[in-house]
Structure formats: structure tokens, C-alpha cells
Design a protein around this motif. Sequence first.
Motif, PDB file in Angstrom:
ATOM      1  N   GLU A 102       0.834  -1.205   0.000  1.00 38.68           N
ATOM      2  CA  GLU A 102       0.000   0.000   0.000  1.00 38.68           C
ATOM      3  C   GLU A 102       0.868   1.253   0.000  1.00 38.68           C
ATOM      4  OE1 GLU A 102      -2.519  -0.465   3.393  1.00 38.68           O
ATOM      5  OE2 GLU A 102      -3.896  -1.823   2.348  1.00 38.68           O
ATOM      6  N   LYS A 103       1.945   1.228   0.763  1.00 46.57           N
ATOM      7  CA  LYS A 103       2.864   2.368   0.800  1.00 46.57           C
ATOM      8  C   LYS A 103       3.503   2.591  -0.566  1.00 46.57           C
ATOM      9  CE  LYS A 103       4.154   2.134   5.682  1.00 46.57           C
ATOM     10  NZ  LYS A 103       5.263   1.865   6.628  1.00 46.57           N
ATOM     11  N   VAL A 104       3.904   1.491  -1.220  1.00 45.65           N
ATOM     12  CA  VAL A 104       4.535   1.584  -2.538  1.00 45.65           C
ATOM     13  C   VAL A 104       3.550   2.138  -3.562  1.00 45.65           C
ATOM     14  CG1 VAL A 104       5.481   0.230  -4.451  1.00 45.65           C
ATOM     15  CG2 VAL A 104       6.235  -0.212  -2.119  1.00 45.65           C
ATOM     16  N   SER A 105       2.321   1.648  -3.535  1.00 50.54           N
ATOM     17  CA  SER A 105       1.330   2.122  -4.511  1.00 50.54           C
ATOM     18  C   SER A 105       0.993   3.604  -4.289  1.00 50.54           C
ATOM     19  CB  SER A 105       0.071   1.266  -4.472  1.00 50.54           C
ATOM     20  OG  SER A 105      -0.552   1.358  -3.214  1.00 50.54           O
ATOM     21  N   LYS A 106       0.927   4.037  -3.033  1.00 54.89           N
ATOM     22  CA  LYS A 106       0.683   5.455  -2.753  1.00 54.89           C
ATOM     23  C   LYS A 106       1.826   6.312  -3.290  1.00 54.89           C
ATOM     24  CE  LYS A 106      -2.181   4.979   1.369  1.00 54.89           C
ATOM     25  NZ  LYS A 106      -2.257   5.179   2.828  1.00 54.89           N
ATOM     26  N   LEU A 107       3.055   5.833  -3.107  1.00 52.69           N
ATOM     27  CA  LEU A 107       4.212   6.562  -3.603  1.00 52.69           C
ATOM     28  C   LEU A 107       4.207   6.625  -5.125  1.00 52.69           C
ATOM     29  CD1 LEU A 107       6.871   7.993  -2.844  1.00 52.69           C
ATOM     30  CD2 LEU A 107       7.999   5.792  -3.076  1.00 52.69           C
ATOM     31  N   GLN A 108       3.814   5.523  -5.780  1.00 53.72           N
ATOM     32  CA  GLN A 108       3.753   5.501  -7.243  1.00 53.72           C
ATOM     33  C   GLN A 108       2.680   6.458  -7.759  1.00 53.72           C
ATOM     34  OE1 GLN A 108       3.219   1.310  -7.968  1.00 53.72           O
ATOM     35  NE2 GLN A 108       5.426   0.957  -8.207  1.00 53.72           N
ATOM     36  N   GLU A 109       1.535   6.513  -7.073  1.00 53.00           N
ATOM     37  CA  GLU A 109       0.482   7.444  -7.477  1.00 53.00           C
ATOM     38  C   GLU A 109       0.945   8.893  -7.313  1.00 53.00           C
ATOM     39  OE1 GLU A 109      -3.051   6.609  -5.251  1.00 53.00           O
ATOM     40  OE2 GLU A 109      -3.267   4.601  -6.115  1.00 53.00           O
ATOM     41  N   LYS A 110       1.651   9.132  -6.211  1.00 52.07           N
ATOM     42  CA  LYS A 110       2.125  10.490  -5.920  1.00 52.07           C
ATOM     43  C   LYS A 110       3.140  10.966  -6.957  1.00 52.07           C
ATOM     44  CE  LYS A 110       4.396  13.023  -2.178  1.00 52.07           C
ATOM     45  NZ  LYS A 110       4.999  12.895  -0.849  1.00 52.07           N
ATOM     46  N   THR A 111       4.079  10.081  -7.325  1.00 52.81           N
ATOM     47  CA  THR A 111       5.127  10.466  -8.275  1.00 52.81           C
ATOM     48  C   THR A 111       4.690  10.293  -9.726  1.00 52.81           C
ATOM     49  OG1 THR A 111       6.113   8.244  -8.221  1.00 52.81           O
ATOM     50  CG2 THR A 111       6.981   9.886  -6.653  1.00 52.81           C
ATOM     51  N   GLY A 112       3.667   9.468  -9.971  1.00 60.61           N
ATOM     52  CA  GLY A 112       3.202   9.244 -11.330  1.00 60.61           C
ATOM     53  C   GLY A 112       4.121   8.334 -12.140  1.00 60.61           C
ATOM     54  N   GLN A 113       4.945   7.543 -11.467  1.00 61.72           N
ATOM     55  CA  GLN A 113       5.867   6.634 -12.134  1.00 61.72           C
ATOM     56  C   GLN A 113       5.550   5.203 -11.716  1.00 61.72           C
ATOM     57  OE1 GLN A 113       9.592   8.163 -10.732  1.00 61.72           O
ATOM     58  NE2 GLN A 113       9.751   9.672 -12.382  1.00 61.72           N
ATOM     59  N   ALA A 114       5.832   4.260 -12.599  1.00 63.97           N
ATOM     60  CA  ALA A 114       5.567   2.856 -12.314  1.00 63.97           C
ATOM     61  C   ALA A 114       6.681   2.207 -11.513  1.00 63.97           C
ATOM     62  CB  ALA A 114       5.358   2.093 -13.629  1.00 63.97           C
ATOM     63  N   TYR A 115       7.740   2.927 -11.289  1.00 64.25           N
ATOM     64  CA  TYR A 115       8.872   2.391 -10.541  1.00 64.25           C
ATOM     65  C   TYR A 115       9.224   3.340  -9.414  1.00 64.25           C
ATOM     66  CZ  TYR A 115      11.550   5.928 -12.995  1.00 64.25           C
ATOM     67  OH  TYR A 115      12.002   7.120 -13.480  1.00 64.25           O
ATOM     68  N   MET A 116      10.099   2.880  -8.537  1.00 62.70           N
ATOM     69  CA  MET A 116      10.628   3.781  -7.505  1.00 62.70           C
ATOM     70  C   MET A 116      12.069   3.401  -7.241  1.00 62.70           C
ATOM     71  SD  MET A 116       8.848   2.721  -3.983  1.00 62.70           S
ATOM     72  CE  MET A 116       9.788   1.832  -2.787  1.00 62.70           C
ATOM     73  N   ALA A 117      12.881   4.425  -6.997  1.00 65.60           N
ATOM     74  CA  ALA A 117      14.300   4.214  -6.746  1.00 65.60           C
ATOM     75  C   ALA A 117      14.488   3.718  -5.313  1.00 65.60           C
ATOM     76  CB  ALA A 117      15.073   5.494  -6.964  1.00 65.60           C
ATOM     77  N   LEU A 118      15.218   2.628  -5.158  1.00 70.66           N
ATOM     78  CA  LEU A 118      15.446   2.076  -3.829  1.00 70.66           C
ATOM     79  C   LEU A 118      16.659   2.680  -3.146  1.00 70.66           C
ATOM     80  CD1 LEU A 118      14.689  -1.686  -4.469  1.00 70.66           C
ATOM     81  CD2 LEU A 118      13.190   0.050  -3.492  1.00 70.66           C
ATOM     82  N   SER A 119      17.568   3.256  -3.917  1.00 66.95           N
ATOM     83  CA  SER A 119      18.757   3.858  -3.320  1.00 66.95           C
ATOM     84  C   SER A 119      18.652   5.375  -3.410  1.00 66.95           C
ATOM     85  CB  SER A 119      20.020   3.380  -4.034  1.00 66.95           C
ATOM     86  OG  SER A 119      20.010   3.832  -5.371  1.00 66.95           O
ATOM     87  N   GLY A 120      19.455   6.047  -2.612  1.00 66.74           N
ATOM     88  CA  GLY A 120      19.427   7.506  -2.588  1.00 66.74           C
ATOM     89  C   GLY A 120      20.170   8.124  -3.751  1.00 66.74           C
ATOM     90  N   GLY A 121      20.889   7.315  -4.526  1.00 71.02           N
ATOM     91  CA  GLY A 121      21.686   7.830  -5.645  1.00 71.02           C
ATOM     92  C   GLY A 121      20.842   8.309  -6.797  1.00 71.02           C
ATOM     93  N   ALA A 122      21.434   9.054  -7.701  1.00 73.53           N
ATOM     94  CA  ALA A 122      20.680   9.617  -8.828  1.00 73.53           C
ATOM     95  C   ALA A 122      20.536   8.679  -9.954  1.00 73.53           C
ATOM     96  CB  ALA A 122      21.353  10.873  -9.338  1.00 73.53           C
TER      97      ALA A 122
END
Length: 122
Positions: A102-122
Motif C-alpha cells: 500500500e505504501k509503494v502504490s501510494k508513492l507511485q500514485e504520488k510520483t506518477g511513475q511505475a517504478y521507484m528508486a530504492l537507493s538515494g543515488g541519482a
Amino acid sequence: LKKEVLAGRTRDERPTDKDVEHWADRMYAGVVPDHLKKDIEIQRLDEFGRQMTTKEAWRKLNHNFHGKKPGARKVEKRKRQYEEEMRIKKMNAAEIAVEQMEKVSKLQEKTGQAYMALSGGA
């Protein structure tokens, strides 16, 4: 060396007292028969019934000896740690996985991307 592991607290892996040779063991080696030796284990429990580390037990003893109490923030922090441990114990693995998804899906909706970066790097 055996490691003593206590759940929920950082840096809890410590060599147990059983692994450290006591000077009396060397001094009385062979003098006292094995069947007369007592295997004593001291367990120190905190106010929630959990086993304390050596450091925590020393601090509690020191606070009592000097008539002081730990600060309000430390007391609150220990209470929060205990409540979090109990919440995690009550929750089963499926509930944890659902909560994380649920946390991941909320983050994906917020950013509008189907993925999310797991590390702090660029």
C-alpha cells in the motif's frame, strides 16, 4: 563465540558471559569436581519483561544506585520501541506485506511513475 541476540534493539549481538573464561575457573581447575559446579544464569528483565543487554542492566543499576531516573525522552523511546515490537509480533507476515505494498502504490500514485528508486543515488 556464541552471540546473544535480542529482538528489536540495535547492536544487541554481544558475546555471552558463558563464552568468557572466568579467572576462578582456571584457579580451581581440577580442584572442584564437575558434578559440584553450579551452572548459574542471571537474567535481567526490563519493565516490559524483555531480557536486557548488559549495558541496559548496568544503566538501570546505576540509575537506582544514584537515585536518578532516565530522561523523559529515553523513557518515551523505550515505550515506543516496546509498542512497535508488540505491533509487529501481533501482525502476521501477510499483513506486513500488504501494508508495504500500500505504501509503494501510494508513492507511485504520488510520483506518477511505475517504478521507484530504492537507493538515494541519482
